[in-house]
Design a protein around this motif. Structure first.
Motif, mmCIF file in Angstrom:
data_model
loop_
_atom_site.group_PDB
_atom_site.id
_atom_site.type_symbol
_atom_site.label_atom_id
_atom_site.label_comp_id
_atom_site.label_asym_id
_atom_site.label_seq_id
_atom_site.Cartn_x
_atom_site.Cartn_y
_atom_site.Cartn_z
ATOM 1 N N SER A 175 0.837 -1.207 0.000
ATOM 2 C CA SER A 175 0.000 0.000 0.000
ATOM 3 C C SER A 175 0.866 1.250 0.000
ATOM 4 C CB SER A 175 -0.931 0.029 1.217
ATOM 5 O OG SER A 175 -1.875 -0.996 1.147
ATOM 6 N N GLY A 203 -1.860 -3.880 0.292
ATOM 7 C CA GLY A 203 -1.893 -3.455 -1.106
ATOM 8 C C GLY A 203 -2.267 -4.626 -2.006
ATOM 9 N N ASP A 252 -6.429 2.408 -3.967
ATOM 10 C CA ASP A 252 -5.720 3.620 -3.528
ATOM 11 C C ASP A 252 -5.270 4.447 -4.729
ATOM 12 O OD1 ASP A 252 -6.021 2.693 -0.948
ATOM 13 O OD2 ASP A 252 -3.899 2.257 -0.605
ATOM 14 N N ASP A 297 -12.031 5.973 2.331
ATOM 15 C CA ASP A 297 -12.382 5.704 3.727
ATOM 16 C C ASP A 297 -13.657 4.865 3.824
ATOM 17 O OD1 ASP A 297 -12.347 5.698 6.458
ATOM 18 O OD2 ASP A 297 -12.841 7.824 6.697
ATOM 19 N N ASN A 298 -13.514 3.699 4.410
ATOM 20 C CA ASN A 298 -14.623 2.755 4.622
ATOM 21 C C ASN A 298 -15.252 2.284 3.305
ATOM 22 O OD1 ASN A 298 -16.214 1.173 6.332
ATOM 23 N ND2 ASN A 298 -17.864 2.683 6.359
ATOM 24 N N GLY A 331 -5.219 -3.177 6.399
ATOM 25 C CA GLY A 331 -6.036 -1.975 6.286
ATOM 26 C C GLY A 331 -7.337 -2.197 5.544
HETATM 27 N N1 LIG Z 1 -10.575 3.456 7.142
HETATM 28 C C1 LIG Z 1 -10.187 2.842 6.017
HETATM 29 N N2 LIG Z 1 -11.059 2.667 5.004
HETATM 30 C C2 LIG Z 1 -10.702 2.055 3.859
HETATM 31 N N3 LIG Z 1 -9.467 1.588 3.632
HETATM 32 C C3 LIG Z 1 -8.544 1.742 4.606
HETATM 33 C C4 LIG Z 1 -8.843 2.361 5.836
HETATM 34 N N4 LIG Z 1 -7.729 2.351 6.601
HETATM 35 C C5 LIG Z 1 -6.773 1.752 5.859
HETATM 36 N N5 LIG Z 1 -7.260 1.390 4.669
HETATM 37 C C6 LIG Z 1 -6.527 0.769 3.555
HETATM 38 O O1 LIG Z 1 -5.476 0.003 4.058
HETATM 39 C C7 LIG Z 1 -4.259 0.381 3.423
HETATM 40 C C8 LIG Z 1 -3.130 0.112 4.349
HETATM 41 O O2 LIG Z 1 -3.182 -1.247 4.683
HETATM 42 P P1 LIG Z 1 -1.930 -2.053 5.168
HETATM 43 O O3 LIG Z 1 -2.436 -3.234 5.885
HETATM 44 O O4 LIG Z 1 -0.985 -1.149 5.861
HETATM 45 O O5 LIG Z 1 -1.319 -2.515 3.777
HETATM 46 P P2 LIG Z 1 0.199 -2.735 3.375
HETATM 47 O O6 LIG Z 1 0.703 -3.832 4.246
HETATM 48 O O7 LIG Z 1 0.140 -3.093 1.933
HETATM 49 O O8 LIG Z 1 0.883 -1.417 3.629
HETATM 50 C C9 LIG Z 1 -4.460 1.816 3.036
HETATM 51 O O9 LIG Z 1 -3.624 2.173 1.966
HETATM 52 C C10 LIG Z 1 -5.930 1.815 2.646
HETATM 53 O O10 LIG Z 1 -6.088 1.360 1.329
#
Ligand SMILES: Nc1ncnc2c1ncn2[C@@H]1O[C@H](COP(=O)(O)OP(=O)(O)O)[C@@H](O)[C@H]1O
Ligand SMILES: [Mg+2]
Length: 380
Positions: free
Chosen positions: A19, A177, A206, A219-220, A309
């Motif tokens: 991500s 991601g 994203d 978001d959400n 995420g």
């Molecule tokens: N409140 C939210 N609503 C929707 N998507 C979210 C939210 N919070 C985080 N994310 C998603 O999660 C991603 C981060 O997830 P993460 O588990 O850290 O992935 P990675 O390991 O690939 O970095 C953000 O880029 C976003 O796409």
């Protein structure tokens, strides 16, 4: 014989996934039967670093220099995350046995046996050891790839330890991601843990919302929910051969990058779907790829436990529940481990495995020739 200090079971795990949102860190005590998280922190990437790593996903000029600068900057972000963890846990560097630092994947090309296969996680572990005064374990994936494996996913061993059950098959799904699943048969069955990358998680979502609305993420899943799934585009996306390929398999932004989507959209000429419909379609694609994999490879699973995420994307979670009737769709929050801590915790555990010279990979997941000690140690 010297007795190691009690503090030697404290590890830090740092994960920055595809991500490219930042570093998730945990400071965890691994001395007991269950890990105890003493502190958790998220340090975001400054936008220039995000862009630098984004550019390094594809071939370009002067890559060695640009990669080195990004790695230096990443060490700074990681060190800031470590400092926050130490402050929150009121701990000193000397009390931490090691940091398990994942690095930022810039290329992932495993499974090529003609001499062109490799996986590369950019970072500067020596600098991180200097900045923190703590030993660093890095480069977790290369050894598995060298042993003929995918080098990914590496989290299933930890998923199994945290979320496995004696009497039911469970699937843990990390939606970063890229999304990946761990299939955890009932431990009493003696069947092996398997797992693989399903396809895009949040990466394309994203990219799309950033391009059209200037936001880092949806978001959400609210923007996706405002659109309508474009059935033709979804079907087009699902023709991607990766989805039907047999495991072991892993993927990354090398495949699922904005150009992948653009190629599909280009076939629509001047009849482009509204941007919100594309977002809805991509979010449904994420859920569909996961749901199909659960049905194909874990037909007896009655529980899907989501982390990463993507678990915060209500639209994706609702789609998973719709596509998997009869399967309880939950999050790791429901099992006492916050969704953003699971992967960082895994790299703390992998660091301990390396320090102990114990294997970290699950060969039934990655396809490696056997168990291997993963990582390289940069002593304190
Ligand atoms: N409140 C939210 N609503 C929707 N998507 C979210 C939210 N919070 C985080 N994310 C998603 O999660 C991603 C981060 O997830 P993460 O588990 O850290 O992935 P990675 O390991 O690939 O970095 C953000 O880029 C976003 O796409
Ligand atoms: Mg992240």
């Amino acid at each position: 014989m010297s007795v190691p200090p009690a503090s030697s079971e404290r590890f830090i795990g740092l994960m920055s996934g595809t991500s490219m949102d930042g570093a998730d860190g945990v400071l965890v005590d691994l001395s007991g039967a269950h890990p105890v998280v003493l502190a958790a922190a998220h340090t975001p990437f400054p936008q220039p670093l995000r862009e630098a790593f984004g550019a390094l996903q594809q071939p370009g000029d002067d890559e060695i220099h640009r990669e080195a600068l990004a790695a230096n900057a990443l060490a700074g972000v990681y060190a800031e995350c470590v400092a926050t963890l130490l402050r929150l846990a009121d701990a000193r560097p000397a009390s931490i046995a090691a940091i398990g630092a994942h690095g930022q994947t810039i290329r992932h090309r495993p499974g090529l046996y003609d001499g062109t296969g490799y996986t590369r996680q950019s970072q500067h572990p020596a600098l991180l050891a200097e900045l923190t005064g703590i030993a660093v374990v890095a480069d977790f994936r290369s050894r598995d790839v060298a042993a003929g494996g995918q080098g990914a996913p590496l989290v299933p061993a930890v998923h199994a330890a945290l979320f496995g059950a004696p009497d039911e098959t469970r699937v843990v799904c990390n939606i970063g991601g890229i999304s990946n699943i761990s299939i955890l048969p009932a431990t009493a069955s003696g069947r092996p843990v398997t797992g693989f990358d399903c396809g895009p998680g949040n990466a394309l979502l994203d990219d799309w919302i950033h391009r059209h609305r200037g936001l880092p993420y949806d978001d959400n899943g609210a923007w996706a929910a405002s659109g309508t799934v474009d059935a033709a585009l979804l079907a087009q996306c699902l023709t991607e051969p990766y989805f039907g390929a047999p495991p072991p398999k892993s993927t990354g932004r090398d495949l699922f990058h904005p150009g992948w989507l653009q190629t599909l959209l280009a076939t629509r000429g001047n009849r482009q779907p509204p941007a919100a419909d594309v977002q809805a379609t991509l979010a449904t694609l994420t859920a569909t790829a996961i749901a199909r994999d659960v049905q194909t490879h874990a037909a007896d699973a009655r529980r899907l436990i989501v982390c990463g995420g993507g678990a915060r994307n209500g639209y994706v979670m609702a789609e998973l529940a719709r596509l998997l009737p009869g399967v309880a769709v939950e999050t790791t929050d429901d099992f006492g481990v916050p969704v953003l801590e699971v992967e960082a915790l895994a790299f703390a555990w992998l660091a301990r495995q390396c320090v102990r010279r114990a294997p970290g990979n699950v060969p039934t997941v990655t396809g490696a020739a056997g168990p291997r000690v993963l990582g390289a140690i940069y002593p304190r």
